[in-house]
Design a protein around this motif. Structure first.
Motif, PDB file in Angstrom:
ATOM      1  N   LYS A 106      14.825 115.232  76.888  1.00 60.90           N
ATOM      2  CA  LYS A 106      15.587 115.228  75.882  1.00 60.90           C
ATOM      3  C   LYS A 106      16.774 116.202  76.339  1.00 60.90           C
ATOM      4  O   LYS A 106      18.041 115.561  76.143  1.00 60.90           O
ATOM      5  CB  LYS A 106      14.392 116.390  74.638  1.00 60.90           C
ATOM      6  CG  LYS A 106      15.403 116.760  73.254  1.00 60.90           C
ATOM      7  CD  LYS A 106      14.783 117.784  72.527  1.00 60.90           C
ATOM      8  CE  LYS A 106      15.709 118.036  71.228  1.00 60.90           C
ATOM      9  NZ  LYS A 106      15.533 116.975  70.531  1.00 60.90           N
ATOM     10  N   VAL A 107      16.230 117.170  77.629  1.00 61.57           N
ATOM     11  CA  VAL A 107      17.642 118.014  77.781  1.00 61.57           C
ATOM     12  C   VAL A 107      18.907 116.939  78.236  1.00 61.57           C
ATOM     13  O   VAL A 107      19.852 117.343  78.407  1.00 61.57           O
ATOM     14  CB  VAL A 107      17.023 118.836  79.049  1.00 61.57           C
ATOM     15  CG1 VAL A 107      18.447 119.817  79.722  1.00 61.57           C
ATOM     16  CG2 VAL A 107      16.412 119.827  77.865  1.00 61.57           C
ATOM     17  N   LEU A 108      18.427 115.681  79.461  1.00 63.09           N
ATOM     18  CA  LEU A 108      18.916 114.827  79.973  1.00 63.09           C
ATOM     19  C   LEU A 108      19.609 114.351  78.695  1.00 63.09           C
ATOM     20  O   LEU A 108      20.917 114.085  78.982  1.00 63.09           O
ATOM     21  CB  LEU A 108      18.067 114.046  80.996  1.00 63.09           C
ATOM     22  CG  LEU A 108      17.924 114.567  81.576  1.00 63.09           C
ATOM     23  CD1 LEU A 108      16.149 114.531  82.911  1.00 63.09           C
ATOM     24  CD2 LEU A 108      18.682 115.512  82.959  1.00 63.09           C
ATOM     25  N   SER A 109      18.951 113.939  77.830  1.00 63.83           N
ATOM     26  CA  SER A 109      19.559 112.855  77.213  1.00 63.83           C
ATOM     27  C   SER A 109      20.862 114.308  75.993  1.00 63.83           C
ATOM     28  O   SER A 109      22.014 112.889  75.580  1.00 63.83           O
ATOM     29  CB  SER A 109      18.505 112.536  75.776  1.00 63.83           C
ATOM     30  OG  SER A 109      17.697 111.746  76.502  1.00 63.83           O
ATOM     31  N   ILE A 110      20.872 114.610  75.757  1.00 60.10           N
ATOM     32  CA  ILE A 110      21.738 116.056  75.544  1.00 60.10           C
ATOM     33  C   ILE A 110      22.475 115.332  75.574  1.00 60.10           C
ATOM     34  O   ILE A 110      23.949 115.019  75.569  1.00 60.10           O
ATOM     35  CB  ILE A 110      20.628 117.087  74.407  1.00 60.10           C
ATOM     36  CG1 ILE A 110      20.051 116.673  73.450  1.00 60.10           C
ATOM     37  CG2 ILE A 110      22.533 118.100  74.311  1.00 60.10           C
ATOM     38  CD1 ILE A 110      19.396 118.080  72.752  1.00 60.10           C
ATOM     39  N   TYR A 111      22.361 115.517  76.956  1.00 60.32           N
ATOM     40  CA  TYR A 111      23.488 116.639  78.377  1.00 60.32           C
ATOM     41  C   TYR A 111      24.822 114.883  78.282  1.00 60.32           C
ATOM     42  O   TYR A 111      25.726 115.143  78.240  1.00 60.32           O
ATOM     43  CB  TYR A 111      22.824 116.848  79.582  1.00 60.32           C
ATOM     44  CG  TYR A 111      24.294 116.739  80.537  1.00 60.32           C
ATOM     45  CD1 TYR A 111      25.059 118.180  80.381  1.00 60.32           C
ATOM     46  CD2 TYR A 111      24.622 115.986  81.523  1.00 60.32           C
ATOM     47  CE1 TYR A 111      25.971 118.557  81.345  1.00 60.32           C
ATOM     48  CE2 TYR A 111      25.940 116.350  82.035  1.00 60.32           C
ATOM     49  CZ  TYR A 111      26.171 117.477  82.698  1.00 60.32           C
ATOM     50  OH  TYR A 111      27.679 117.547  82.907  1.00 60.32           O
ATOM     51  N   ALA A 112      23.939 114.392  78.549  1.00 60.39           N
ATOM     52  CA  ALA A 112      24.491 112.141  78.677  1.00 60.39           C
ATOM     53  C   ALA A 112      25.186 112.502  77.304  1.00 60.39           C
ATOM     54  O   ALA A 112      26.453 111.339  77.658  1.00 60.39           O
ATOM     55  CB  ALA A 112      23.814 111.244  78.584  1.00 60.39           C
ATOM     56  N   ALA A 113      24.969 112.725  76.145  1.00 59.05           N
ATOM     57  CA  ALA A 113      25.725 112.452  74.731  1.00 59.05           C
ATOM     58  C   ALA A 113      26.684 113.626  74.190  1.00 59.05           C
ATOM     59  O   ALA A 113      27.802 112.985  73.889  1.00 59.05           O
ATOM     60  CB  ALA A 113      24.303 112.795  73.721  1.00 59.05           C
TER      61      ALA A 113
END
Ligand SMILES: C[S@@+](CC[C@H](N)C(=O)[O-])C[C@H]1O[C@@H](n2cnc3c(N)ncnc32)[C@H](O)[C@@H]1O
Length: 174
Positions: A106-113
């Motif tokens: 979740k943390v990485l997906s939020i960063y990517a978006a």
């Protein structure tokens, strides 16, 4: 939805609101007419990774250094699990996407978006346009990222910034 943050007059975030934007998730809209040049947002990055050292390995530790309140704000942001991110995780972190704990995904997906340089609590809610009406720049005196409208804005208009390049994109994507 209301942006919630202490502001104390350094910017005009009372003039904006978060609302659903068709096919773009949440977006930022003008609540009133906003004259060109108005600073609508000034804020410190919520999650900042040294730009010289942005690798996926550094994102989760940067998240873990945030206060519990900041982590809660971060986890409210939009997430997007793109395939490219999963490939990058394999390369950078040496694990498959499924091997990562759910929170890390979740943390990485939020960063990517949301990261255009850094992740912002307010600024990262602004959608992209190749013909933006908001510009953002780091202000050395304030030590904050500042977002200014670059033309007169009508009440109800969506505010947009440019954070992806227009190359190889269709007209509707732009
Ligand atoms: C920085 S966030 C912007 C705020 C986001 N819409 C939200 O719901 O919080 C970037 C994400 O918004 C969406 N987005 C931004 N600009 C867009 C556009 N012009 N067309 C479609 N989706 C867009 C994409 O899902 C992108 O990953």
């Amino acid at each position: 939805m209301k942006p919630r943050r202490e502001t104390r007059g350094k910017h005009a975030d009372h003039l904006i609101e978060f609302k659903e934007s068709p096919q773009k998730g949440v977006g930022v809209f003008a609540k009133a007419n906003i004259p060109r040049g108005t600073r609508i947002i000034s804020e410190q990055a919520l999650l900042k990774v040294d730009l010289e050292a942005v690798t996926l390995k550094n994102i989760v530790p940067a998240f873990e250094r945030l206060s519990p309140a900041q982590q809660e704000s971060y986890l409210q942001l939009h997430e997007y699990e793109r395939d490219l991110l999963k490939v990058a995780v394999r390369y950078d972190v040496g694990k498959s996407w499924q091997e990562l704990p759910e929170l890390h995904r979740k943390v990485l997906s939020i960063y990517a978006a949301n990261a255009f340089g850094c992740v912002f609590f307010l600024g990262s809610r602004i959608n992209h346009s190749c013909i933006p009406n908001v510009n953002f720049v780091y202000n050395e005196l304030l030590k904050e990222e500042t977002f200014h409208v670059i033309r007169d804005i009508m009440a109800g208009e969506e505010l947009t910034v440019m954070y992806i390049d227009g190359i190889n994109r269709t007209q509707s994507q732009r």
